[in-house]
Design a protein around this motif. Structure first.
Motif, PDB file in Angstrom:
ATOM      1  N   ASP A 258      17.991  54.512  -1.461  1.00  0.00           N
ATOM      2  CA  ASP A 258      16.589  54.539  -1.034  1.00  0.00           C
ATOM      3  C   ASP A 258      16.375  55.636   0.014  1.00  0.00           C
ATOM      4  O   ASP A 258      15.383  56.356  -0.022  1.00  0.00           O
ATOM      5  CB  ASP A 258      16.158  53.188  -0.463  1.00  0.00           C
TER       6      ASP A 258
ATOM      7  N   ASP B  48       2.004  42.922   5.106  1.00  0.00           N
ATOM      8  CA  ASP B  48       3.043  43.539   4.292  1.00  0.00           C
ATOM      9  C   ASP B  48       3.753  42.441   3.501  1.00  0.00           C
ATOM     10  O   ASP B  48       3.964  41.334   4.009  1.00  0.00           O
ATOM     11  CB  ASP B  48       4.075  44.260   5.169  1.00  0.00           C
TER      12      ASP B  48
ATOM     13  N   TYR C 160       6.454  52.196  -2.632  1.00  0.00           N
ATOM     14  CA  TYR C 160       6.617  51.461  -1.378  1.00  0.00           C
ATOM     15  C   TYR C 160       5.344  50.744  -0.927  1.00  0.00           C
ATOM     16  O   TYR C 160       5.334  50.076   0.094  1.00  0.00           O
ATOM     17  CB  TYR C 160       7.083  52.423  -0.274  1.00  0.00           C
TER      18      TYR C 160
ATOM     19  N   GLY D 168       9.755  54.825   6.742  1.00  0.00           N
ATOM     20  CA  GLY D 168      10.665  54.217   5.778  1.00  0.00           C
ATOM     21  C   GLY D 168      12.121  54.411   6.174  1.00  0.00           C
ATOM     22  O   GLY D 168      12.932  53.490   6.067  1.00  0.00           O
TER      23      GLY D 168
ATOM     24  N   LEU E 184      13.983  59.029  -0.225  1.00  0.00           N
ATOM     25  CA  LEU E 184      13.014  59.445   0.797  1.00  0.00           C
ATOM     26  C   LEU E 184      13.282  60.872   1.249  1.00  0.00           C
ATOM     27  O   LEU E 184      12.354  61.675   1.394  1.00  0.00           O
ATOM     28  CB  LEU E 184      13.069  58.497   1.994  1.00  0.00           C
TER      29      LEU E 184
ATOM     30  N   GLU F  56       3.231  46.496  -5.629  1.00  0.00           N
ATOM     31  CA  GLU F  56       3.858  46.294  -6.926  1.00  0.00           C
ATOM     32  C   GLU F  56       2.771  46.162  -7.984  1.00  0.00           C
ATOM     33  O   GLU F  56       1.781  45.458  -7.769  1.00  0.00           O
ATOM     34  CB  GLU F  56       4.711  45.023  -6.875  1.00  0.00           C
TER      35      GLU F  56
ATOM     36  N   GLU G 107       6.381  58.019  -5.654  1.00  0.00           N
ATOM     37  CA  GLU G 107       5.973  58.030  -4.252  1.00  0.00           C
ATOM     38  C   GLU G 107       5.102  56.844  -3.843  1.00  0.00           C
ATOM     39  O   GLU G 107       4.938  56.582  -2.661  1.00  0.00           O
ATOM     40  CB  GLU G 107       5.256  59.344  -3.941  1.00  0.00           C
TER      41      GLU G 107
END
Length: 182
Positions: free
Chosen positions: A126, A91, A32, A150, A130, A35, A29
């Motif tokens: 993806d 972002d 997103y 998302g 979700l 990293e 979770e």
């Protein structure tokens, strides 16, 4: 968000090992948000522990090496809230598919079409991930908001690719070049 804040965010939800944090940051979770590699998580956890923001305990396991389990402290909870209250960084978006699209002119059309279809399949996976997260029933209102955000991003990406894929394929080479491998 940095690795420190990521570690605190995972631990805010409950105890975890460095491995657990990495798994959540790569496929769970928290994937997103930021990293993080083992090479960044473990030094961050050591520093957080040194600063009194987390504690750790060793948990023995039968036939396996002991696990080091981390917990957030009250000071860590305050630091996490403070981190979230600060300015938000930009972002970060990286896309191997967009690198392919940038250099599409050196690639054959059949390969570009194949890679575009593969990318659409990844978008679908993806979206499915979700939806599964929401269907699991552990979705807070804030979690649901993030999941819906998302979904909206994935919907726009899919719609654009489906609508403009022919343009991308047209920009590629009609025949195979020797410098472009399949």
């Amino acid at each position: 968000m940095n690795v420190r804040t990521l570690c605190l965010s995972v631990l805010y939800e409950g105890e975890a090992t460095g491995y657990d944090i990495r798994r959540m940051a790569s496929e769970g979770e928290f994937a997103y948000f930021v990293e993080a590699s083992f090479g960044s998580i473990y030094p961050a956890l050591a520093k957080l522990e040194e600063d009194g923001l987390v504690t750790s305990r060793i948990v023995p396991q039968d036939g396996k090496p002991a696990r080091k389990v981390y917990s957030i402290t009250d000071t860590g909870r305050e630091a996490f809230a403070e981190d979230l209250s600060g300015p938000i960084g930009e972002d970060v978006f990286r896309s191997p598919f967009l690198l392919l699209a940038r250099f599409v002119s050196i690639l054959p059309q059949n390969l570009v079409a194949q890679r575009a279809e593969e990318h659409l399949e990844r978008i679908a996976k993806d979206r499915q991930r979700l939806e599964q997260g929401e269907a699991d029933g552990n979705c807070s209102p804030a979690d649901c908001w993030v999941i819906n955000y998302g979904r909206a991003v994935l919907d726009v990406a899919e719609r654009y690719l489906r609508t403009h894929m022919h343009e991308l394929i047209t920009l590629s080479r009609a025949e195979q070049r020797k410098d472009a491998a399949e």
